[in-house]
Design a protein around this motif. Structure first.
Motif, PDB file in Angstrom:
ATOM      1  N   ASN A 110       0.839  -1.207  -0.120  1.00 24.55           N
ATOM      2  CA  ASN A 110      -0.254   0.196   0.017  1.00 24.55           C
ATOM      3  C   ASN A 110       0.980   1.251   0.061  1.00 24.55           C
ATOM      4  OD1 ASN A 110      -1.392   2.326   1.476  1.00 24.55           O
ATOM      5  ND2 ASN A 110      -3.150   1.136   1.257  1.00 24.55           N
ATOM      6  N   HIS A 111       0.854   2.038  -0.942  1.00 22.48           N
ATOM      7  CA  HIS A 111       1.523   3.262  -1.199  1.00 22.48           C
ATOM      8  C   HIS A 111       1.501   4.176   0.049  1.00 22.48           C
ATOM      9  CE1 HIS A 111       3.431   6.437  -3.890  1.00 22.48           C
ATOM     10  NE2 HIS A 111       2.596   7.019  -3.244  1.00 22.48           N
ATOM     11  N   LEU A 112       0.472   4.379   0.559  1.00 27.03           N
ATOM     12  CA  LEU A 112       0.241   5.343   1.678  1.00 27.03           C
ATOM     13  C   LEU A 112       0.915   4.760   2.802  1.00 27.03           C
ATOM     14  CD1 LEU A 112      -3.282   6.501   1.091  1.00 27.03           C
ATOM     15  CD2 LEU A 112      -1.229   7.648   0.843  1.00 27.03           C
ATOM     16  N   ALA A 114       3.593   2.882   2.909  1.00 25.09           N
ATOM     17  CA  ALA A 114       4.973   2.894   2.526  1.00 25.09           C
ATOM     18  C   ALA A 114       5.434   4.457   2.669  1.00 25.09           C
ATOM     19  CB  ALA A 114       5.182   2.654   1.069  1.00 25.09           C
ATOM     20  N   HIS A 115       4.698   5.269   2.684  1.00 29.07           N
ATOM     21  CA  HIS A 115       5.234   6.843   2.802  1.00 29.07           C
ATOM     22  C   HIS A 115       5.319   6.880   4.427  1.00 29.07           C
ATOM     23  CE1 HIS A 115       4.893   9.328  -0.535  1.00 29.07           C
ATOM     24  NE2 HIS A 115       3.765   9.061  -1.101  1.00 29.07           N
ATOM     25  N   VAL A 116       4.523   6.474   5.146  1.00 31.39           N
ATOM     26  CA  VAL A 116       4.610   6.032   6.455  1.00 31.39           C
ATOM     27  C   VAL A 116       5.811   5.592   6.700  1.00 31.39           C
ATOM     28  CG1 VAL A 116       3.756   5.283   8.627  1.00 31.39           C
ATOM     29  CG2 VAL A 116       2.113   6.342   7.010  1.00 31.39           C
ATOM     30  N   VAL A 135       1.627  14.029   3.198  1.00 29.72           N
ATOM     31  CA  VAL A 135       1.149  14.986   2.466  1.00 29.72           C
ATOM     32  C   VAL A 135       1.643  15.274   1.304  1.00 29.72           C
ATOM     33  CG1 VAL A 135       2.661  16.558   3.909  1.00 29.72           C
ATOM     34  CG2 VAL A 135       0.433  17.377   3.066  1.00 29.72           C
ATOM     35  N   SER A 136       0.844  15.319   0.317  1.00 32.62           N
ATOM     36  CA  SER A 136       1.284  14.973  -1.179  1.00 32.62           C
ATOM     37  C   SER A 136       0.364  15.675  -2.358  1.00 32.62           C
ATOM     38  CB  SER A 136       1.803  13.670  -1.533  1.00 32.62           C
ATOM     39  OG  SER A 136       0.235  12.850  -1.877  1.00 32.62           O
ATOM     40  N   GLY A 137       0.583  15.368  -3.471  1.00 34.92           N
ATOM     41  CA  GLY A 137      -0.543  15.987  -4.499  1.00 34.92           C
ATOM     42  C   GLY A 137      -1.764  15.410  -4.299  1.00 34.92           C
ATOM     43  N   ALA A 298       9.204  12.105  -1.431  1.00 34.20           N
ATOM     44  CA  ALA A 298       8.009  11.982  -2.791  1.00 34.20           C
ATOM     45  C   ALA A 298       8.048  10.536  -3.057  1.00 34.20           C
ATOM     46  CB  ALA A 298       8.964  12.895  -3.776  1.00 34.20           C
ATOM     47  N   ASP A 299       7.299  10.209  -4.211  1.00 33.66           N
ATOM     48  CA  ASP A 299       7.064   8.778  -4.514  1.00 33.66           C
ATOM     49  C   ASP A 299       8.584   8.229  -4.805  1.00 33.66           C
ATOM     50  OD1 ASP A 299       4.475   9.435  -4.254  1.00 33.66           O
ATOM     51  OD2 ASP A 299       3.971   9.416  -6.107  1.00 33.66           O
ATOM     52  N   ASN A 300       8.608   7.041  -4.396  1.00 35.07           N
ATOM     53  CA  ASN A 300      10.067   6.155  -4.534  1.00 35.07           C
ATOM     54  C   ASN A 300       9.739   4.941  -4.289  1.00 35.07           C
ATOM     55  OD1 ASN A 300      11.543   5.699  -1.812  1.00 35.07           O
ATOM     56  ND2 ASN A 300      10.096   7.279  -1.452  1.00 35.07           N
TER      57      ASN A 300
HETATM   58 ZN    ZN Z   1       2.906   9.247  -3.225  1.00 38.52          ZN
END
Ligand code: ZN
Ligand code: KG4
Length: 341
Positions: A110-112, A114-116, A135-137, A298-300
């Motif tokens: 899950n991308h979110l 992963a951001h966490v 917090v992103s686009g 950022a997305d990675n």
């Molecule tokens: Zn993202």
């Protein structure tokens, strides 16, 4: 344990190799900004086509930089949600092919989440539980985080994401895309008190956000001021309104959860004003702050490989029928927490 992480959720094509969920051996990010700029936002059809063009080269570079062959990988982790469906399926197809051909386990991430996790990837000593602001686009979400795989959403935006607000105001002013970096550069020598902008939901009892009204207010000021509009002061005023609301709600969550640490991740975490104020507030409260470097913020792919490691250890494997999902299935707000606020 070497994991490959692939993220093609939105407009960046990224592949990374991470050892044991912690050591980033490579993290290649191919931006598509030049293809979306003229439209003032991400065009889904262009995004998926660019992923198709870039994915193989990005993958090869990630493996080369990490000095590892496809056969040496212990698993392949890929973002399956949330994101643009046409973009997600490109990464998923690449991950499936690789995992199938080399008989490696496939893990969906899950991308979110992963951001966490990027907060922990950047600061391994970060304690649990902590609060994370993603917090992103596309997102503005506060999580209570109990472990790499255990988190609860405490609040989210009811309309636009904070990054989207930056982007829309920049578009309104004809400044280009993405708007966040442009506005924050202009804001650096602007007066944040010059123009009065609303602080939506600042005093609401919950931890939700709303940013769509900001764009309307910005348009009204722009129309009233016309030629007189000072771009630096205006950018600083818009930025101040967004940052103030983001931090007020985030620190309310920190307080309610008695958290000892805070993560701020996602593209907007690059904002210098947000970083400075978040650091000041964290120091005042005596909590640890992790704002990962831009490459992890950022997305990675690194955050995908990082979290993929924990999922793999937990025995999670994706089916070969894996598909992308545009919405997240990590929702379900922490109802119990509402009472504590
Ligand atoms: Zn993202
Ligand atoms: O996480 P990210 O790279 O991916 C998407 O969500 O697409 O975030 C991009 C967002 C954009 O809205 C961009 O304007 C915003 O992050 N952003 C910023 C800054 N740098 C990027 N917003 C405010 N200040 C910045 N310095």
């Amino acid at each position: 344990m070497l994991l490959l992480g692939i993220d093609t959720s939105c407009d960046d094509t990224s592949c990374a190799v991470v050892a044991d969920g912690q050591t980033v051996l490579s993290n290649v990010i191919s931006s598509q900004n030049e293809y979306h700029g003229q439209f003032g936002g991400v065009v889904p059809e262009i995004a998926s086509r660019r992923h198709v063009v870039s994915i193989e080269a990005v993958l090869r570079e990630a493996l080369d930089r990490a000095g590892c062959s496809r056969g040496e990988l212990d698993g392949v982790a890929v973002t399956s949600c949330p994101g643009l469906i046409g973009s997600l399926v490109v990464g998923i197809a690449a991950a499936k092919s690789l995992a199938w051909a080399y008989r490696k386990p496939l893990v969906e991430v899950n991308h979110l989440q992963a951001h966490v996790y990027s907060g922990r990837l950047a600061a391994p000593e970060l304690p649990y539980p902590h609060i994370a602001l993603v917090v992103s686009g596309g997102h503005t979400i506060i999580y209570l985080v109990r472990g790499p795989l255990e988190m609860e959403m405490l609040g989210t935006t009811v309309d636009d994401a904070a990054g989207e607000a930056f982007d829309k105001v920049a578009k309104l002013l004809g400044l280009g895309f993405p708007g966040g970096p442009i506005l924050s550069r202009l804001a650096a020598d602007g007066d944040p008190q010059r123009y009065e902008l609303p602080r939506p939901l600042l005093h609401s009892k919950d931890l939700d956000f709303s940013f769509s009204g900001l764009k309307s207010a910005a348009r009204r000021i722009q129309e009233e001021e016309g030629e007189r509009l000072n771009l630096h002061d205006f950018a600083a005023s818009v930025q101040e309104a967004i940052v103030e609301v983001l931090l007020a709600k985030t620190f309310r969550a920190v307080e309610a959860a008695r958290a000892q640490a805070l993560v701020i991740a996602g593209g907007v975490a690059a904002n210098p004003r947000l970083r400075t104020l978040a650091q000041q507030k964290s120091d005042r409260r005596g909590i640890m702050l992790s704002v990962p470097p831009m490459s992890l913020c950022a997305d990675n792919g690194a955050m995908i490989a990082g979290l993929g490691y924990h999922l793999l250890l937990a025995g999670q494997r994706a089916e070969w029928s894996l598909n992308g999902q545009p919405t997240e299935y990590l929702s379900g707000k922490g109802e119990a927490w509402k009472a504590a606020l």
